[in-house]
Motif scaffolding. Sequence first.
Motif, PDB file in Angstrom:
ATOM      1  N   ASN A 122     128.776 -16.809  82.569  1.00 41.21           N
ATOM      2  CA  ASN A 122     128.446 -17.096  83.957  1.00 41.21           C
ATOM      3  C   ASN A 122     127.244 -18.161  84.003  1.00 41.21           C
ATOM      4  O   ASN A 122     127.472 -18.887  84.798  1.00 41.21           O
ATOM      5  CB  ASN A 122     128.080 -15.525  84.699  1.00 41.21           C
ATOM      6  CG  ASN A 122     127.469 -15.739  86.056  1.00 41.21           C
ATOM      7  OD1 ASN A 122     128.404 -16.166  86.854  1.00 41.21           O
ATOM      8  ND2 ASN A 122     126.503 -15.491  86.606  1.00 41.21           N
ATOM      9  N   GLU A 123     126.545 -18.022  83.247  1.00 39.09           N
ATOM     10  CA  GLU A 123     125.387 -18.868  83.048  1.00 39.09           C
ATOM     11  C   GLU A 123     125.750 -20.469  82.973  1.00 39.09           C
ATOM     12  O   GLU A 123     125.235 -21.489  83.427  1.00 39.09           O
ATOM     13  CB  GLU A 123     124.321 -18.640  82.192  1.00 39.09           C
ATOM     14  CG  GLU A 123     123.184 -19.663  82.196  1.00 39.09           C
ATOM     15  CD  GLU A 123     122.425 -19.925  83.353  1.00 39.09           C
ATOM     16  OE1 GLU A 123     121.661 -20.708  83.716  1.00 39.09           O
ATOM     17  OE2 GLU A 123     122.199 -18.679  84.199  1.00 39.09           O
ATOM     18  N   ARG A 127     128.577 -20.717  86.928  1.00 39.67           N
ATOM     19  CA  ARG A 127     127.527 -21.498  87.762  1.00 39.67           C
ATOM     20  C   ARG A 127     127.694 -22.865  88.222  1.00 39.67           C
ATOM     21  O   ARG A 127     127.177 -23.554  89.117  1.00 39.67           O
ATOM     22  CB  ARG A 127     126.338 -21.313  87.403  1.00 39.67           C
ATOM     23  CG  ARG A 127     125.766 -19.667  87.395  1.00 39.67           C
ATOM     24  CD  ARG A 127     124.219 -19.427  87.038  1.00 39.67           C
ATOM     25  NE  ARG A 127     124.050 -18.219  87.350  1.00 39.67           N
ATOM     26  CZ  ARG A 127     122.789 -17.435  87.155  1.00 39.67           C
ATOM     27  NH1 ARG A 127     121.767 -18.407  86.892  1.00 39.67           N
ATOM     28  NH2 ARG A 127     122.728 -16.412  87.428  1.00 39.67           N
TER      29      ARG A 127
END
Length: 303
Positions: A122-123, A127
């Motif tokens: 996700n990071e 994103r």
Amino acid sequence: MEYNVEVRFKPLYEVIGSLHTFLCRQSHKKLDLSPSWPAEARRGLTPELVELLNNTAIDGDWKLTYLLVHLCPADDAAGFTDWLRKLSAGDLYELISLYSNQFPAQMSDFRDRTIQLFELWNEQYVRHMDPIIMKRLQEEASDKQRLLPSADIQSFVDETTNGLYFAPVKGLDNVVLMPQYHFQPINVISYFGSFTLCHYAARVYVEDEDFLNPHEYRMIRSVAEKSRLKILRFLQQGPRTFIEIVRHLELSKGITHDHISKLRNAGLLAAHFEGETLTAYSLRPSALEQVHHKIIGYIKQEV
């Protein structure tokens, strides 16, 4: 139909969809994403995440990850990992046992590894995704949700999934359809007894489109081969099993499977499922009509 059909979307679904796409290395050449996508995605990842991805397999544990994503009440990856942290190994055994009799070898390790994988992905990847991807997928789901109440269910599932038929097997209550972007044109199907999850190729594209989008080009290219035309003609007689098609073509199973896959991804064949078992293929005349319409429309387009 003896089961209900739902259409759902939340960003968490595309998080696991993009992860699945990266992990399925053998499928990269078959996808609508740019051929450079795997390398471009990898450049933004830390060695820690690359090692974690290299040690993650598309196996029974991964299927359970899809189940947990479905059961999670949160909408995004951060909510998913927070939810998992609050569940003990015993909680997860109890939850999973409602839908499956298969479990990870070490539930605590499975939970912790899943949390780490989703947090890092996700990071480092999600994103940085183009926000239009999530927007288009939400629009796709909303459009289908508006059509569903008045639709013929079998026709709706066929059109939405580009040619899937789910037999109403005993105990199946729900088929849940979720649009996906990264893994197009392939669908991801998971059966859990009372429900089937289908992350379907939404035919959503964020690049500037030509007169023909990638799916339409694929439809036209798929019929430019003699053996595939023989398959289409053979299936005019009705649904046939894979082995029946192999015998008709008098080709190896591997070559036949490749021809069928190209026709399936183009939406020219319907795939019939009983649970997770693919039982037969049939012809989709409506897709053949679309090929004809697109070719004629392109020829007649003013230049």
